[in-house]
Design a protein around this motif. Structure first.
Motif, PDB file in Angstrom:
ATOM      1  N   TYR A  98     -58.654  16.276  34.801  1.00 54.78           N
ATOM      2  CA  TYR A  98     -59.039  17.544  35.413  1.00 54.78           C
ATOM      3  C   TYR A  98     -60.074  17.351  36.517  1.00 54.78           C
ATOM      4  O   TYR A  98     -61.096  18.041  36.576  1.00 54.78           O
ATOM      5  CB  TYR A  98     -59.532  18.532  34.348  1.00 54.78           C
ATOM      6  CG  TYR A  98     -58.424  18.942  33.413  1.00 54.78           C
ATOM      7  CD1 TYR A  98     -57.636  20.053  33.685  1.00 54.78           C
ATOM      8  CD2 TYR A  98     -58.131  18.194  32.272  1.00 54.78           C
ATOM      9  CE1 TYR A  98     -56.596  20.413  32.840  1.00 54.78           C
ATOM     10  CE2 TYR A  98     -57.091  18.544  31.429  1.00 54.78           C
ATOM     11  CZ  TYR A  98     -56.329  19.648  31.719  1.00 54.78           C
ATOM     12  OH  TYR A  98     -55.284  20.013  30.900  1.00 54.78           O
ATOM     13  N   LEU A 100     -61.717  18.022  39.857  1.00 58.27           N
ATOM     14  CA  LEU A 100     -61.760  19.319  40.513  1.00 58.27           C
ATOM     15  C   LEU A 100     -61.704  19.184  42.030  1.00 58.27           C
ATOM     16  O   LEU A 100     -62.382  18.319  42.605  1.00 58.27           O
ATOM     17  CB  LEU A 100     -63.036  20.065  40.120  1.00 58.27           C
ATOM     18  CG  LEU A 100     -63.216  20.339  38.628  1.00 58.27           C
ATOM     19  CD1 LEU A 100     -64.498  21.134  38.393  1.00 58.27           C
ATOM     20  CD2 LEU A 100     -62.022  21.089  38.042  1.00 58.27           C
ATOM     21  N   HIS A 148     -60.074  26.647  39.242  1.00 61.38           N
ATOM     22  CA  HIS A 148     -61.361  26.236  38.674  1.00 61.38           C
ATOM     23  C   HIS A 148     -62.497  27.157  39.092  1.00 61.38           C
ATOM     24  O   HIS A 148     -63.633  26.974  38.644  1.00 61.38           O
ATOM     25  CB  HIS A 148     -61.689  24.805  39.114  1.00 61.38           C
ATOM     26  CG  HIS A 148     -61.975  24.672  40.573  1.00 61.38           C
ATOM     27  ND1 HIS A 148     -61.000  24.830  41.540  1.00 61.38           N
ATOM     28  CD2 HIS A 148     -63.122  24.408  41.256  1.00 61.38           C
ATOM     29  CE1 HIS A 148     -61.539  24.664  42.737  1.00 61.38           C
ATOM     30  NE2 HIS A 148     -62.827  24.412  42.596  1.00 61.38           N
ATOM     31  N   SER A 258     -69.036  33.058  33.753  1.00 64.34           N
ATOM     32  CA  SER A 258     -68.649  32.430  35.022  1.00 64.34           C
ATOM     33  C   SER A 258     -68.795  33.384  36.195  1.00 64.34           C
ATOM     34  O   SER A 258     -68.956  32.956  37.334  1.00 64.34           O
ATOM     35  CB  SER A 258     -67.201  31.934  34.955  1.00 64.34           C
ATOM     36  OG  SER A 258     -67.092  30.860  34.044  1.00 64.34           O
ATOM     37  N   SER A 284     -71.071  25.134  38.958  1.00 65.20           N
ATOM     38  CA  SER A 284     -70.552  23.889  38.386  1.00 65.20           C
ATOM     39  C   SER A 284     -71.362  23.399  37.198  1.00 65.20           C
ATOM     40  O   SER A 284     -70.959  22.435  36.536  1.00 65.20           O
ATOM     41  CB  SER A 284     -70.499  22.792  39.457  1.00 65.20           C
ATOM     42  OG  SER A 284     -69.524  23.103  40.437  1.00 65.20           O
ATOM     43  N   GLU A 288     -68.115  24.932  30.898  1.00 60.97           N
ATOM     44  CA  GLU A 288     -66.838  24.864  31.609  1.00 60.97           C
ATOM     45  C   GLU A 288     -65.654  25.160  30.695  1.00 60.97           C
ATOM     46  O   GLU A 288     -65.517  24.574  29.620  1.00 60.97           O
ATOM     47  CB  GLU A 288     -66.655  23.470  32.216  1.00 60.97           C
ATOM     48  CG  GLU A 288     -65.388  23.329  33.039  1.00 60.97           C
ATOM     49  CD  GLU A 288     -65.223  21.941  33.624  1.00 60.97           C
ATOM     50  OE1 GLU A 288     -64.391  21.765  34.528  1.00 60.97           O
ATOM     51  OE2 GLU A 288     -65.926  21.013  33.170  1.00 60.97           O
ATOM     52  N   LEU A 290     -61.816  24.636  31.209  1.00 57.27           N
ATOM     53  CA  LEU A 290     -61.054  23.838  32.174  1.00 57.27           C
ATOM     54  C   LEU A 290     -59.925  24.645  32.805  1.00 57.27           C
ATOM     55  O   LEU A 290     -59.356  25.536  32.169  1.00 57.27           O
ATOM     56  CB  LEU A 290     -60.526  22.589  31.475  1.00 57.27           C
ATOM     57  CG  LEU A 290     -61.684  21.654  31.097  1.00 57.27           C
ATOM     58  CD1 LEU A 290     -61.379  20.856  29.870  1.00 57.27           C
ATOM     59  CD2 LEU A 290     -62.025  20.747  32.266  1.00 57.27           C
ATOM     60  N   PRO A 291     -59.598  24.357  34.055  1.00 54.33           N
ATOM     61  CA  PRO A 291     -58.660  25.210  34.801  1.00 54.33           C
ATOM     62  C   PRO A 291     -57.208  24.987  34.403  1.00 54.33           C
ATOM     63  O   PRO A 291     -56.823  23.904  33.957  1.00 54.33           O
ATOM     64  CB  PRO A 291     -58.890  24.786  36.255  1.00 54.33           C
ATOM     65  CG  PRO A 291     -59.357  23.364  36.156  1.00 54.33           C
ATOM     66  CD  PRO A 291     -60.175  23.285  34.895  1.00 54.33           C
ATOM     67  N   ASP A 293     -53.838  24.866  36.283  1.00 56.61           N
ATOM     68  CA  ASP A 293     -53.193  24.770  37.593  1.00 56.61           C
ATOM     69  C   ASP A 293     -52.068  23.747  37.471  1.00 56.61           C
ATOM     70  O   ASP A 293     -52.286  22.548  37.615  1.00 56.61           O
ATOM     71  CB  ASP A 293     -54.210  24.340  38.651  1.00 56.61           C
ATOM     72  CG  ASP A 293     -53.626  24.365  40.062  1.00 56.61           C
ATOM     73  OD1 ASP A 293     -52.384  24.334  40.191  1.00 56.61           O
ATOM     74  OD2 ASP A 293     -54.414  24.406  41.022  1.00 56.61           O
ATOM     75  N   TYR A 297     -52.551  19.772  37.548  1.00 59.82           N
ATOM     76  CA  TYR A 297     -52.732  19.152  36.233  1.00 59.82           C
ATOM     77  C   TYR A 297     -51.455  19.314  35.425  1.00 59.82           C
ATOM     78  O   TYR A 297     -51.199  20.373  34.854  1.00 59.82           O
ATOM     79  CB  TYR A 297     -53.907  19.798  35.494  1.00 59.82           C
ATOM     80  CG  TYR A 297     -55.137  19.965  36.363  1.00 59.82           C
ATOM     81  CD1 TYR A 297     -55.836  18.857  36.829  1.00 59.82           C
ATOM     82  CD2 TYR A 297     -55.582  21.227  36.734  1.00 59.82           C
ATOM     83  CE1 TYR A 297     -56.951  19.006  37.634  1.00 59.82           C
ATOM     84  CE2 TYR A 297     -56.706  21.383  37.533  1.00 59.82           C
ATOM     85  CZ  TYR A 297     -57.389  20.275  37.982  1.00 59.82           C
ATOM     86  OH  TYR A 297     -58.485  20.419  38.771  1.00 59.82           O
TER      87      TYR A 297
END
Length: 714
Positions: A98, A100, A148, A258, A284, A288, A290-291, A293, A297
């Protein structure tokens, strides 16, 4: 309309004309104060209607002027990757999992701040006065990969999307920018106010020393473990995910923190507002999630099985039957793990299976049901740590059953060869999880164990138990048809024959109730070091009569079972402790006032009198020639411990509170005063009394109790 004006000179009714060249525009990026210095020198790219690129850099004040492009609107993007050397961003961009796509724009936006202390754009930007167009934008508007980045917030002056869509539909400009980038109009000066990339994260101390801040903050995180993760879709997402359910784990960390929004709900039935102490950090540095996408990923366990946030952060074991639930997330200093307590029928059956089995990860023996739950989640936790642990302090918390599992998890991680995990554990109302040999072997594990006054769950399993479900459950059933053999089978399933007794691990911190001068209730948190106080009624000392232990005292505790719940019990008491210690720090007072000492001392003396009375009663029942009890009388030992506890209490009359007692590693931190100002801005945290009373739980807070462990009543 403006769109129609440029369209008329570029198109006839249906066909495009030859493109014209020579148009110009100016634009700038600014923060909420109207200054563009934060964005000075940033690279940008403009795409005109013919698809031509126009590259440049903003000047020192964030301005740019572009000329001689094909007529019509242009699309602005700012996707240049970060090229600086700051370790945080370098590690995020180059990590094996992951990695970024952090841009220069993102880093600059993380260095700006909100003009006022809320999550919305300001309304009075001075740069707006001279602008032809003024838009409130986000970093995600200007970059391709934004999974993210935080969800877009509401804004009064959003950028227009209609022209961009129309250009894409008509085939002008690069088609890949139909979903991102911003449209700027020719012959105009456009001001783009970029929303600061700031986040909130709960302040958690990483020091070994117990502190009131962690007591309160981790009580909230332990309660959050009872929530769903809240992801939609929860399985097999294809292009994006969202977290609309409030409260839920994903909603808290993604939709609230966030986006620089404060959350106060950690239980679906919660009515009282309990705000954590939040520190403002660069985006950042948040906790976190995690994204998701798929373009970036694609890793998964099997072909076509993409990883997604719920799979990465949330453990919910419904397949193997343990029904264990936990979540894990991290930032640059902390990996946080919260384990859920008893919440289902499977949990109750696991709680009841108190047969001791070897703790193969270390030494000693553990409660079978708790050990099975720990083993079920072990690989999930280890997989996450293998990817994202970079030396952070691992902080684990759990309530009730979750506290017992958290203890086994913490000790298992501590003993991992060559891992060098640094563990800090807070548990709330946890039952005994392992035997005395395990406790000795885990003596170096830092564990703060919190017990609320008459919470019955920490009293079980009793030291004498080795509850074998294969025996006591059939025995309990047989009791109704064949009382004699059923009773023997039931007893055989409860009582340990040989081996080491169950024993609590960790440093106990005990809430003892008091009444304030105005008649409201509060509690004093201290370390009594006495089993009688721990079990709230001298259960251990009084259970040694006859062939079977006397459980009456513990059964009476069930009428105070509300003291086991989190939102109605542990969280309010932890909040009151934080407020009391804050006030004591401000007044430079002592941990226990003279009045509080008198109240607690009288309670201890009453308990001591009860023990003495019980000792006299037992002495009258024994034959005159029976002297066997005098050598090792548990009542005498308990009376001695009560005396030692009273002396320890007396010492607290002179102990002064220090900032590290209240805030741990955050004492003296640059952010602390701003964080406290935000916390005290909520009326719930402004207690006028000298010492804070426990907030009275509303009816709704009692509507969803955390189910009692079944072995607390057998």
């Amino acid at each position: 309309m403006e769109q129609d004006a440029w369209k008329q000179q570029f198109f006839n009714d249906r066909l495009p004309a030859c493109p014209l060249k020579g148009h110009w525009l100016t634009f700038c990026l600014v923060d909420e104060t109207g200054s563009g210095k934060s964005y000075g020198g940033l690279p940008y790219t403009l795409y005109d209607s013919a698809g031509q690129q126009h590259r440049g850099r903003l000047n020192g004040d964030g301005f740019a002027s572009v000329a001689d492009f094909f007529c019509g609107p242009v699309i602005l993007v700012m996707e240049e990757r970060y090229t600086g050397q700051e370790a945080l961003y370098q590690s995020l961009m180059t990590r094996p999992f992951y990695a970024l796509p952090i841009t220069e724009l993102q880093v600059r936006a993380e260095q700006t701040h909100f003009l006022v202390n809320h999550d919305q754009h300001g309304e009075h930007n001075p740069a707006r006065q001279n602008a032809d167009h003024f838009y409130q934008v986000e970093v995600s508007d200007l970059v391709r990969h934004s999974a993210h980045l935080p969800p877009r917030s509401s804004r009064t002056h959003p950028p227009t999307r209609q022209v961009q869509k129309m250009m894409a539909d008509l085939g002008f400009g690069p088609p890949e920018f139909s979903s991102h980038g911003l449209v700027l109009f020719p012959k105009k000066f456009t001001v783009l106010e970029v929303r600061p990339l700031r986040a909130l994260r709960p302040a958690i101390s990483i020091h070994d020393q117990f502190c009131a801040l962690n007591l309160y903050q981790l009580a909230l995180m332990a309660t959050l473990s009872y929530c769903d993760f809240g992801q939609e879709p929860s399985t097999a997402p294809e292009d994006k995910v969202s977290f609309p359910l409030d409260p839920s784990i994903g909603n808290l960390f993604v939709e609230y923190l966030s986006c620089y929004r404060e959350a106060w709900r950690f239980d679906s039935e919660q009515a009282q507002r309990f705000y954590p102490v939040y520190e403002e950090v660069a985006y950042s540095r948040r906790f976190e999630i995690l994204p998701f996408d798929p373009e970036l990923y694609g890793q998964g366990d099997t072909v076509g099985s993409l990883e997604h946030p719920e799979r990465l952060h949330f453990f919910n074991d419904v397949e193997s039957g343990t029904d264990t639930q936990a979540f894990i997330c991290h930032h640059t200093e902390v990996v946080l793990i919260a384990v859920r307590g008893t919440a289902s029928g499977a949990d109750i059956l696991r709680d009841a299976d108190a047969h001791q089995v070897s703790f193969v990860e270390g030494i000693g023996k553990a409660h079978l049901g708790f050990y099975q739950a720990f083993r079920a989640m072990q690989n999930f936790i280890l997989g996450y740590l293998a990817r994202f642990h970079t030396g952070q302090r691992i902080i684990i918390c759990g309530h009730s059953l979750g506290g017992a599992i958290a203890l086994l998890l913490a000790e298992g991680l501590r003993r991992m060869p060559d891992a060098h995990y640094n563990i800090l554990l807070y548990t709330y109302g946890a039952p005994r999880a392992a035997d005395s040999e395990f406790t000795v072997g885990a003596s170096s594990l830092v564990h703060h164990r919190i017990v609320n006054h008459n919470d019955p769950v920490p009293s079980v399993p009793a030291p004498w138990m080795n509850t074998t479900a294969k025996l006591w459950i059939p025995g309990a059933i047989t009791l109704f048809s064949a009382p004699a053999p059923g009773g023997l089978l039931f007893a055989a399933g409860l009582v340990r024959m040989g081996g080491n007794p169950y024993q609590h691990h960790g440093e106990q911190h005990h809430f003892m109730p008091i009444m304030l001068p105005d008649g409201t209730h509060s509690s004093v948190l201290w370390k009594p070091g006495c089993e009688s106080i721990q079990e709230a009624g001298c259960n251990r000392a009084l259970q040694l009569q006859g062939d079977m232990p006397d459980r009456d005292t513990l059964l009476r505790q069930l009428f105070q079972a509300g003291q086991h719940f989190m939102t109605a019990s542990y969280i309010p008491a932890a909040w009151a402790t934080l407020r009391r210690w804050q006030q004591t720090l401000d007044s430079q007072g002592t941990l226990v006032t003279a009045r509080e000492f008198d109240l607690l001392d009288q309670a201890l003396e009453d308990m001591r009198a009860q023990l003495r009375a019980k000792r006299r009663e037992l002495a009258r029942r024994r034959p005159a020639n029976d002297r066997s009890h005098e050598t090792n009388d548990p009542l005498n030992a308990e009376i001695d411990r009560l005396h030692a506890s009273r002396e320890r209490l007396a010492s607290l009359r002179w102990r002064r509170i220090e900032a590290r007692d209240v805030y741990g590693s955050h004492a003296g931190a640059a952010h602390l005063q701003a964080s406290l100002k935000r916390w005290f801005s909520h009326r719930e945290n402004r207690e006028a009394a000298q010492f804070a009373s426990i907030p009275t739980p509303s009816h709704n807070d009692l509507a969803r109790p955390q189910t009692l462990d079944i072995d607390s009543i057998v």
